[in-house]
Each structure stands twice: as C-alpha cells, then as structure tokens.
Enzyme design. Structure first.
Site, PDB file in Angstrom:
ATOM      1  N   VAL A 283       0.963  -1.025  -0.011  1.00  0.00           N
ATOM      2  CA  VAL A 283      -0.028  -0.102  -0.071  1.00  0.00           C
ATOM      3  C   VAL A 283       0.778   1.124   0.057  1.00  0.00           C
ATOM      4  CG1 VAL A 283      -2.080   1.021   0.968  1.00  0.00           C
ATOM      5  CG2 VAL A 283      -1.404  -1.497   1.466  1.00  0.00           C
ATOM      6  N   THR A 325      -9.032   4.166  -3.138  1.00  0.00           N
ATOM      7  CA  THR A 325      -7.729   4.816  -2.449  1.00  0.00           C
ATOM      8  C   THR A 325      -6.983   3.632  -1.605  1.00  0.00           C
ATOM      9  OG1 THR A 325      -9.234   5.773  -0.788  1.00  0.00           O
ATOM     10  CG2 THR A 325      -8.534   7.185  -2.497  1.00  0.00           C
ATOM     11  N   GLY A 326      -7.769   2.499  -1.637  1.00  0.00           N
ATOM     12  CA  GLY A 326      -6.945   1.538  -0.895  1.00  0.00           C
ATOM     13  C   GLY A 326      -7.381   1.124   0.284  1.00  0.00           C
ATOM     14  N   THR A 328      -9.503  -1.322   0.968  1.00  0.00           N
ATOM     15  CA  THR A 328      -9.690  -2.569   1.156  1.00  0.00           C
ATOM     16  C   THR A 328      -8.273  -3.231   1.209  1.00  0.00           C
ATOM     17  OG1 THR A 328     -11.334  -2.664  -0.348  1.00  0.00           O
ATOM     18  CG2 THR A 328     -10.783  -4.841  -0.045  1.00  0.00           C
ATOM     19  N   LEU A 329      -7.447  -2.555   0.551  1.00  0.00           N
ATOM     20  CA  LEU A 329      -5.953  -3.209   0.326  1.00  0.00           C
ATOM     21  C   LEU A 329      -5.407  -2.995   1.856  1.00  0.00           C
ATOM     22  CD1 LEU A 329      -4.113  -4.171  -1.669  1.00  0.00           C
ATOM     23  CD2 LEU A 329      -3.191  -1.875  -2.059  1.00  0.00           C
ATOM     24  N   HIS A 541      -4.931  28.623 -31.759  1.00  0.00           N
ATOM     25  CA  HIS A 541      -5.769  28.901 -30.532  1.00  0.00           C
ATOM     26  C   HIS A 541      -4.871  28.047 -29.377  1.00  0.00           C
ATOM     27  CE1 HIS A 541      -9.718  28.549 -28.090  1.00  0.00           C
ATOM     28  NE2 HIS A 541      -8.872  27.522 -27.400  1.00  0.00           N
ATOM     29  N   GLU A 542      -4.716  26.879 -29.633  1.00  0.00           N
ATOM     30  CA  GLU A 542      -3.779  25.987 -28.678  1.00  0.00           C
ATOM     31  C   GLU A 542      -2.447  26.814 -28.252  1.00  0.00           C
ATOM     32  OE1 GLU A 542      -5.134  24.057 -26.784  1.00  0.00           O
ATOM     33  OE2 GLU A 542      -6.943  23.715 -28.046  1.00  0.00           O
ATOM     34  N   ASP A 619     -12.952  27.850 -22.266  1.00  0.00           N
ATOM     35  CA  ASP A 619     -11.892  28.513 -21.565  1.00  0.00           C
ATOM     36  C   ASP A 619     -12.302  29.554 -20.730  1.00  0.00           C
ATOM     37  OD1 ASP A 619     -10.110  27.198 -22.799  1.00  0.00           O
ATOM     38  OD2 ASP A 619      -9.958  28.311 -24.676  1.00  0.00           O
TER      39      ASP A 619
END
Ligand SMILES: Nc1ncnc2c1ncn2[C@@H]1O[C@H](COP(=O)(O)OP(=O)(O)OP(=O)(O)O)[C@@H](O)[C@H]1O
Ligand SMILES: [Zn+2]
EC number: 3.4.24.-
Length: 715
Positions: A283, A325-326, A328-329, A541-542, A619
């Site tokens: 983990v 998010t872990g 169970t782990l 544009h980018e 944007d």
C-alpha cells in the site's frame, strides 16, 4: 408359468428347469411302454365323464402332458413344486375367487387363462384332490398378475388374420408358450400343443425340440422382462439425477440460494482468507493511515501485551476515503501483517429483501470469526448495511440488520482478538449508533494520494511491467492530480496495453501520457477528419494558450500541447504544477485566467474579430469561475472587500451587480494582458502553431525548442 410378470420373476425361474425336465422325463423313463395304455385310459375316462356344460375343456393332452401317468403327474407336481406333498396346511383362496378372477381375465384378454382350464370339471373329477391342491398352491403363481407386455402382445396378435401370420408375428415378440396360449381360438375348440404340432406337421423326432422351444420361449420372455426392468431402473435413475440436478440448479438461482445459504449457514462471507501475501509494503502513498493501523497489527500479533497493561483497543476501525484509494487493500494488509484470518463481507450482501437473512448472515460471520480469533472482519461499503436507519420499501429489513451488527459488536469483549474494519465513502451516511465509542470508534482517513504518493504508486506498478529508463513517474504524477491508487494502477496498465498494441518492447513516457489523456479526456478520435481550416484555427488557438503560459511568470509550466482531437475537444494544452497546490496566490489565479484567455485572443489576432469561433467557451467558463471565486470567496476584490458571498442569488441587486462588475473587470484585464503578450510574441506564436500543424503533439521540451527559435529534429 403361463404368465409374465416382472414382479415375480424369482418365483418363476426355479420351476422352469423342472418344467423342461417334466416335458422330457416321462419319455426318457423306462415306463414309456405303458404310456399309450395310460393315455387310452385317460381318454376313456374323459369321454365317460364328458362335461355337460359347453365350458371349454382342456385335458392333459392340451397341456402337452398326455403321455403322463397319474403317478407321473404327482412326480411332475413334485418336481414343479418341491415339497408340495409334504404335509402343510395350505388354505386355498382359490374357491372363493376363481370365478371372478376367471371372468376378469376373460373380459380383459378375450380368452381363458390356463389356470381356468386346469380347474375345468373333467380334470377336477379325475384328479380332484391333486388338482385342488395344485390350484390352491398356484395362487402363489403369477397367473393373475396383469402384465402390460401381455396386453400389448394380445392386441397386436388380434390384428393378424391367419394363424401362420400370427405365428410369424409373435415369433419375435412373445415367448413360445404364450404364443401357444394366444393362438388358441376363443371358446370350445381349444387347440392343444399336440394338435399344433400335428397341424404344423412337426415330425416326431422334432417334437421334443418343439417342447423345449416352448420352455426356451419362456426364458426369452424372462430375459425380455429383465431388460424392461433394467431399462425401467435406468429411467428411474436418470429421472432421479435430473431431479437432483434440477434442484441444485434452482438453488443456484440467486433468489433461492439466499434462503438455502441462510438455512444451511453456507455463507461465502464466512470463509476466511489468509492474507500472508499482502502487507503494508503493497500500500503506497497513505503513510499516515498505515501508521495508525500499525498498532492494530501489533495488537493482533500479541493481544496479551495489551491486556496486561489494561489497555483497550478499539473494536471497530472505520476507513474513510474516496473510492479506489486502497481501503480494502489496507484492511487486507492489516490481516497480512499480523498473519491472521481475514473475513471479507460487503455491506450490500447483508442488505436483503428477506426478513432475517441479513441479520443471520451477520450472526454467522461473527460466530465464525470469534471461533477463529485473533482475526480481522472487513465490512466493505459499511454505509449500505450501517446507513441511517431509514424505513424504506427498498430495504425493509435494514433495521434488523443494523441492530444485529450493533448487538454483535457489543457482544464481544474488546480484547477478544477480533478486529472489525469497516470502509465507507460516505461517513456522513452512517448510523450514529455505529460510530459511537465501543463500536467503530477509531476513524482512519484514506485520502487521495498527493504527488509524492502518486509517484510511489506509479513506481510500484511500473515495476511490475517493462518500462523504458527515460520514464519519469514524477511527471505523470504531477499531471494526475486527484487520481486514486486504483486509477493510477489503471493508467499504468493502459500504457502497457498501448505499448503492446503498438508492438513496442517497453512502455515509454509517450504511452503513459497517452493513457493519462485517455483517462482524463476520453479516447483519441483519430478517425475524425478535421479540415485544414479548422486544424489551423485549433493550432493557433492552442499555441495562444501555450505562449501565455510560457511567458507569464506565475503560470504553471507547460507539459504538452496537441491538436489531436480527444473526447469533446479538438486540442488542448496541459500544464503541470510543480507540486500539489494547497494554496494559490492571487498572481497564480490571474495567470490561470490569462492562459485561458490566450485561445480566443489568438483567434482574434490571427483571423480577425469576425472569425472568432465557439471553441473558447470552456476557456471562458474556467476563467469566469476563477474570477468569481476571487471576488466572492477569496476576498481578492478591493471593491467588495474581504467578505464571502455564498448564495449570490439572495444578495441585494446592488451587491449582485457590484460582484458582476468586479468579475467583468478581472476578465477584461486578463484578456488585455493576454493580448499584449501575444502581440509581443507574435513570431513565436506563429512558429509554434506551424510546429503543431506539422507534428500534432509537442511536449514541454519541444515547445521550448520552438519558442527559442531552434529547429525541431525530424521525428
Ligand atoms: N494506495 C495504494 N497503493 C497501491 N495500490 C492501490 C492503492 N490504492 C488502490 N490501489 C489499487 O487499487 C485497487 C483497488 O483499491 P481498493 O479496493 O483497496 O480501494 P477501496 O478504497 O477499497 O475502494 P472502494 O471504496 O471502491 O471499495 C487495489 O486492489 C490496488 O490494486
Ligand atoms: Zn482553449
């Protein structure tokens, strides 16, 4: 003897050998000389005492026993029915039943049965004593047991026209003695076996064989019945197996299996798993949670250490955090570290429509766990079993289930060695009774990993695949803000799949970036044909965004620019924070707004205000959101002061318009700043747009090369 019945075979088999002997023995005996005399005597007697009625008469000749002397009849009876002459009190039911039995047989089969002929008056008169006794004993013979095969045979025989036809037909299907019996016409002219032999012109020498055939037929019939019996038994067995399989299938049906599992206690939740192969090492990025759980591991490893000091450990630990998010782990790792059994149950498993099922599952689970202490019980999705006790038609018995869970948790002592770990994404939804001290009294937060945590998780999963040394997990980690452990695992897996599809030997940054974008923005739309005009607009544009980001001090560093359509977008520029940002400065927020404005400013400057497109709407959304929060939440507007305005709809119109005005000013200023930068760096803007049109995607280094006015290496 004359009848077939599967139910009484054992009785029939013994006398058969006697019967064959009986057919042959008189001829083979030395008394055969006197046989004809005795035969005449028989005849005389019979003619003298001719039966007055027209009742069918069958004598010993009819039975094929004409050559027998009276003494030999006794001999025959003795061989047929051993022990018959020994004194025994056999009470005969024959007299009371033979009339009805005979008429029944006659009605049913349309002919007389052989026993009725045995009872015929002529034989009775001569050998009344012997025959009476034979008949009384014959009640144990299968004479009156109705056989299905018999009936079918008869109905088939009836349809046949001539005797020869009947013989031919019945030869294969019926035993010969039955044939003989059936071949007789109804009424008085009963054909005898001897007559039959005569009409068929059977030579003397073959008559014995004929009679033997008679008996053999019987054997065949027996074999036939045996076969029928066997197939009957087989059918029964198959039906039984089908029945068992059917019942099993029904029980496999989830609807029914619920009840089955509950009544038998065969609950999957009750099977523990040894978690030796999962430890805290597995983990990553949740150090605080691991530290908090470390003491639980210590307790499970050595409960006495804690009881000696009188310390009390929590019974229940609640792991709270977003999905994947872990949690169970972590619970598995606790069991694995302590090397104790791990009982897994999902809250939704207990949520049953049937009364008492959920409660009884909880009972089973705790009973098993207590018997195997020390151990860990993990209840995933605790909110679905321990949610606030709302009476709802969808969960009619949830109350019972929660009560059972509470009762079980109260029922064992804190140091008994059973640790219950619950996991939930919605701690607010839990019943208050569950989270009070003594139940789930320890809460551990399992948050989404930060950039360090994400880097660790990425490294952990990258180590399970083949990856190029140039891969920098930190760069991917920086671009995956908000990703959970499960999502990062998926990212690495997707990259490995992409590399495999492209026939690469190793995963490179390219595949990792690709799968990151795919998760964030949806799959690439390579098949979409974008015309050159739109491509050019997108490229300018980018690169407008990219230029602003590059030349604005407080903007985030550029990671990538692309004009490859993906999801709903035609292109995008991605920026990477150096670290997860816990706080943002006013300058940083303004810079973000400026970068957002860059796209539209570029369109306006290059193509003219009449040719601006709709492509900048998101944007503006982004820039407006930032400006609004600066004014209403962060106290960053001089005019409105350090005050928050949560529900702008309820504010006075003056305040509302003042807020709107402030936002507008911020946006306008931002637009102007962006325009200024793009005007200043028009050359770089053009270069970058052209590079994008050539290469579609450019990474941070390549963008820098272009903006520094250098030539890009041909890829
Ligand atoms: N911190 C982590 N370190 C390593 N792997 C992780 C981590 N978090 C999640 N994973 C991976 O994601 C998978 C799913 O995580 P897990 O089931 O533990 O999440 P969860 O928090 O219990 O999710 P949910 O709330 O949906 O039940 C794990 O099996 C593991 O492979
Ligand atoms: Zn844009």
């Amino acid at each position: 003897m004359f009848s077939l019945s599967s139910t009484v075979q054992p009785q029939v088999t013994v006398p058969l050998s006697h019967l064959i002997n009986a057919f042959h023995s008189p001829k083979n005996t030395p008394v055969s000389v006197s046989a004809s005399i005795s035969q005449n005597q028989h005849r005389d007697v019979v003619s003298e005492h001719e039966a007055p009625s027209n009742e069918p008469v069958l004598n010993l000749r009819d039975l094929g026993l004409s050559e027998l002397k009276i003494g030999q009849i006794d001999q025959l009876v003795d061989s047929l029915l051993p022990g018959f002459y020994k004194d025994k009190n056999v009470s005969s039911h024959w007299h009371t039943s033979h009339v009805s039995a005979q008429s029944f047989f006659e009605n049913k089969y349309g002919c007389l049965d052989i026993f009725s002929t045995l009872r015929s008056s002529c034989l009775y008169r001569q050998h009344s004593r012997t025959l009476k006794r034979i008949c009384s004993d014959l009640q144990y013979w299968p004479g009156f047991i109705q056989s299905r095969g018999f009936k079918t045979l008869k109905s088939r025989t009836r349809r046949l026209q001539s005797t020869s036809e009947r013989l031919a037909e019945t030869q294969h299907t019926a035993p010969s003695f039955v044939k003989g019996f059936l071949l007789r016409d109804r009424g008085s002219d009963v054909e005898s076996l001897d007559k039959l032999m005569k009409t068929k012109n059977i030579p003397e020498a073959h008559q014995d064989a004929f009679k033997t055939g008679f008996a053999e037929g019987f054997l065949k019939a027996q074999a036939l019945t045996q076969k029928t019996n066997d197939s009957l038994r087989r059918t029964r067995l198959i039906v039984f197996i089908l029945l068992v399989v059917g019942i099993y299938g029904l029980l496999k049906n989830p609807f029914l299996s619920v009840r089955f599992r509950t009544t038998t206690g065969l609950d999957s939740a009750v099977d523990p798993v040894q978690m030796k192969n999962v430890t805290f090492e597995h983990v990553k990025g949740v150090e605080e949670a691991k530290q908090e759980l470390q003491e639980v591991v210590e307790f499970l490893k050595n409960p006495q250490k804690f009881t000696v000091l009188g310390g009390k450990l929590p019974k229940g630990i609640l792991l709270v955090g977003p999905p994947g998010t872990g949690k169970t782990l972590l619970a598995r790792a606790v069991a694995g570290e302590a090397d104790v059994p791990f009982y897994y149950a999902s809250g939704s498993e207990f949520d049953e429509m049937f009364v008492g099922v959920g409660a009884s599952r909880i009972r089973n689970l705790f009973r098993e766990a207590k018997a195997n202490a020390p151990c860990v019980i993990f209840i995933d999705e605790l909110d679905s079993v321990g949610g606030k006790r709302i009476e709802s038609p969808m969960h009619p018995y949830s109350r019972q289930t929660i009560n059972q869970l509470l009762a079980e948790m109260d029922g064992f002592k804190p140091n008994e060695g059973v640790i219950i770990i619950g996991a939930t994404n919605f701690p607010e939804a839990l019943d208050n009774a569950l989270i009070r001290p003594g139940r789930f009294d320890m809460q551990v937060t399992v948050p989404r990993p930060d950039v360090k945590g994400r880097t660790e998780i990425l490294k952990w999963y990258l180590n399970k695949i083949k990856f190029d040394q140039s891969v920098d997990p930190e760069i991917i980690a920086r671009g995956t803000v908000g990703f959970s452990g499960a999502e990062l695992e998926n990212l690495v897996n997707q990259a490995a799949l992409k590399a495999a599809v492209d026939g690469k030997e190793m995963v490179t940054m390219k595949e990792l970036e690709f799968s990151k974008d795919k998760i964030l923005m949806g799959p690439e739309r390579r098949s979409v044909e974008i015309d050159n005009k739109n491509k050019t607009i997108t490229a300018y544009h980018e690169s407008g965004h990219a230029i602003i980001a590059y030349y604005t001090k407080d903007a985030m560093p550029i990671n990538k620019a692309t004009i490859m359509p993906r999801g709903p977008t035609l292109g995008h520029v991605s920026l990477l924070p150096e670290n997860d940002r816990w706080n943002e400065t006013r300058a940083q927020l303004l810079a973000q707004m400026d970068v957002s404005m860059g796209g539209r400013v570029a369109e306006e400057l290059i193509f003219g205000s009449d040719h601006i497109t709709t492509g900048a709407s998101s944007d503006f959304d982004n820039a407006t959101k930032i400006a609004k929060r600066m004014v209403t939440k962060f106290g960053m507007s001089e005019k409105l002061g350090v005050m928050t305005y949560s529900d702008t709809g309820k504010l006075s119109p003056e305040t509302q318009s003042a807020i709107e005005q402030e936002i507008r000013i911020l946006l306008r200023d931002s637009y102007e700043r962006a325009k200024h930068i793009l005007k200043t760096h028009a050359k770089e803007h053009k270069n970058l747009a052209e590079a994008l049109l050539t290469y579609e995607t450019l990474d941070a280094k390549e963008i820098q090369i272009v903006l520094e006015g250098k030539k890009l290496e041909v890829r």
